[in-house]
Design a protein around this motif. Structure first.
Motif, short mmCIF file in Angstrom:
data_model
loop_
_atom_site.label_atom_id
_atom_site.label_comp_id
_atom_site.label_asym_id
_atom_site.label_seq_id
_atom_site.Cartn_x
_atom_site.Cartn_y
_atom_site.Cartn_z
N SER A 107 -19.04 9.06 7.59
CA SER A 107 -17.60 9.16 7.20
C SER A 107 -16.53 9.31 8.39
N GLN A 129 -15.60 3.36 3.00
CA GLN A 129 -14.86 4.23 2.40
C GLN A 129 -15.60 5.52 2.34
N SER A 130 -14.97 6.73 2.67
CA SER A 130 -15.64 8.13 2.38
C SER A 130 -15.46 8.53 1.03
N GLU A 131 -16.50 9.18 0.37
CA GLU A 131 -16.19 9.79 -0.91
C GLU A 131 -16.80 11.03 -0.93
N HIS A 190 -11.45 10.08 -2.07
CA HIS A 190 -11.73 9.46 -0.64
C HIS A 190 -10.77 9.77 0.36
N ASN A 243 -9.24 10.26 3.73
CA ASN A 243 -8.77 8.98 4.85
C ASN A 243 -8.88 9.18 6.32
#
Length: 395
Positions: free
Chosen positions: A212, A227-229, A290, A292
């Protein structure tokens, strides 16, 4: 400035595996990445998803390709334990619990995959409750079918597996540098690297495996489509007596019909660093979001509202194992990295810089194969036969 042939940025599960494979090819290999934070609430650096005691492993994946990746990785677990002297693998089996009426994240139908790939299993179709005699501690709806995948499915200790990869890489001549890389720049023939402490290194090629944090430190000329989650897990504390009773319990992958807790995974109780025994359960929730940038990721780990669904996690966990006596519950925060096609990106980004990232929450199980793919790409554009190259490219 210290020179290496290959430098891996990120000493997580992908990076430690890649460094081991690269050190089979070259004696000038370094892997750069910090250790685990002493206190996540005050830490001002990066975090990783392997700060955990157990992760579920099974051959059956979301697709044929992901299943084969997992199979290859799991085939190496005993070798890694033997060469490093570090145990991390328990083949306790796994239950995959699903329903045709539930929306899941599989790319191909699991019941077809488990047969076509000749994965050892027992299938309990919807309405067949005979599984209750074999697994009496569990309770699942009659609307769900169940696949029991026995040994070699089970669980691993991700911290211990990382240490095992590092030990073998060092045995082969690699150097492990516990720092955070903050800047990468190509100068034609080399890649120059600067760490937070101001130390400088140089390599002929560089592999970035920081999950991430890939787009956080000017590691590439442009941002990559990752995309980070956020992810929440709950730890249900049990007594040592209860942990002993449940020691042979399989891991669980459960696609629920719950309105709040979705895509459940669960590991049986093990002893954690505080000396207590916990059943671990993770899941997706409506409040996952998410982050950023670096500040937003750090804020999640320091102050994220992981307790917002604590009551729902407790409710679902108690429903899955109603006979287990829990003493308390607590949540922890984690983070995933996703891609558009649900396959990791393992690709060349510039003339001398490469990336391996985007595991969708299943990176621990398959990390050895991911490291192998990335190392082969760096050394001589090698790629495993039968593995579609285009699935792992930047799109």
């Amino acid at each position: 400035m210290i020179d290496f042939e290959y430098i891996v940025i990120g000493n997580g599960l992908f990076g430690s595996a890649a460094a081991r494979y690269l050190s089979q090819e070259s004696k000038d290999v370094a892997v750069i990445g910090p250790g685990e934070p002493k206190d996540e609430l005050t830490h001002d650096g990066v975090y990783a998803s392997h700060y955990d005691e157990r992760r579920m492993v099974r051959i059956l994946g979301r697709s044929r390709i992901r299943s084969e990746i997992g199979r290859m990785a799991m085939d190496n677990y005993r070798m890694l334990e033997e060469k490093s002297g570090i145990p991390f693998y328990e083949p306790v089996g796994c239950l995959i619990v699903n329903s045709d009426g539930v929306q899941d994240n599989n790319l191909e139908p699991p019941r077809e995959l488990v047969r076509t790939l000749n994965i050892a299993h027992t299938l309990y179709e919807e309405g067949d409750s005979s599984w209750r005699k074999v697994f009496p501690d569990f309770d699942f709806p009659e609307t769900h079918w169940i696949i029991h995948e026995p040994d070699p499915a089970g669980m691993i200790d991700p911290r211990a597996m990382l240490r095992a990869q590092n030990v073998i890489a060092r045995q082969q001549g690699a150097v492990v540098i516990p720092e955070i890389v903050v800047h990468v720049e190509e100068d034609g023939h080399f890649v120059q690297i600067e760490t937070r402490s101001g130390a400088r290194y140089r390599a002929r090629k560089v592999l970035v495996t920081v999950g991430s944090f890939t787009n956080c430190f000017n590691l590439f000329p442009h941002k990559l489509p990752l995309q980070s989650e956020t992810e929440i897990i709950v730890l249900g504390r049990v007594s040592s007596t209860e942990a002993d009773r449940l020691s042979g319990m399989p891991t669980i992958s459960y696609f629920t019909e719950d309105a709040v807790i979705r895509d459940v995974y669960m590991a049986p109780p093990v002893r954690y660093a505080d000396g207590n025994f916990y059943v671990k359960m993770g899941a997706n929730t409506p409040t996952d979001y998410h982050p950023n940038n670096l500040a937003e990721i750090q804020d999640w780990f320091r102050h994220g509202k992981s307790d917002v669904h604590l009551g729902d996690f407790e409710r679902v966990l108690r429903a899955i194992v109603p006979q287990v006596e829990f003493l308390s519950f607590q949540t922890k925060r984690c983070i995933l990295t996703r891609t558009a096609n649900k396959y990791p990106i393992i690709d060349q980004i510039t003339d001398r810089s490469y990336v391996a990232s985007g595991a969708h929450g299943s990176g621990a199980k398959s990390s050895d194969t991911m490291g192998r793919l990335a190392a082969g790409l760096l050394t001589d554009c090698r790629w495993l036969p039968g593995m579609p190259r285009d699935l792992f490219r930047v799109v």
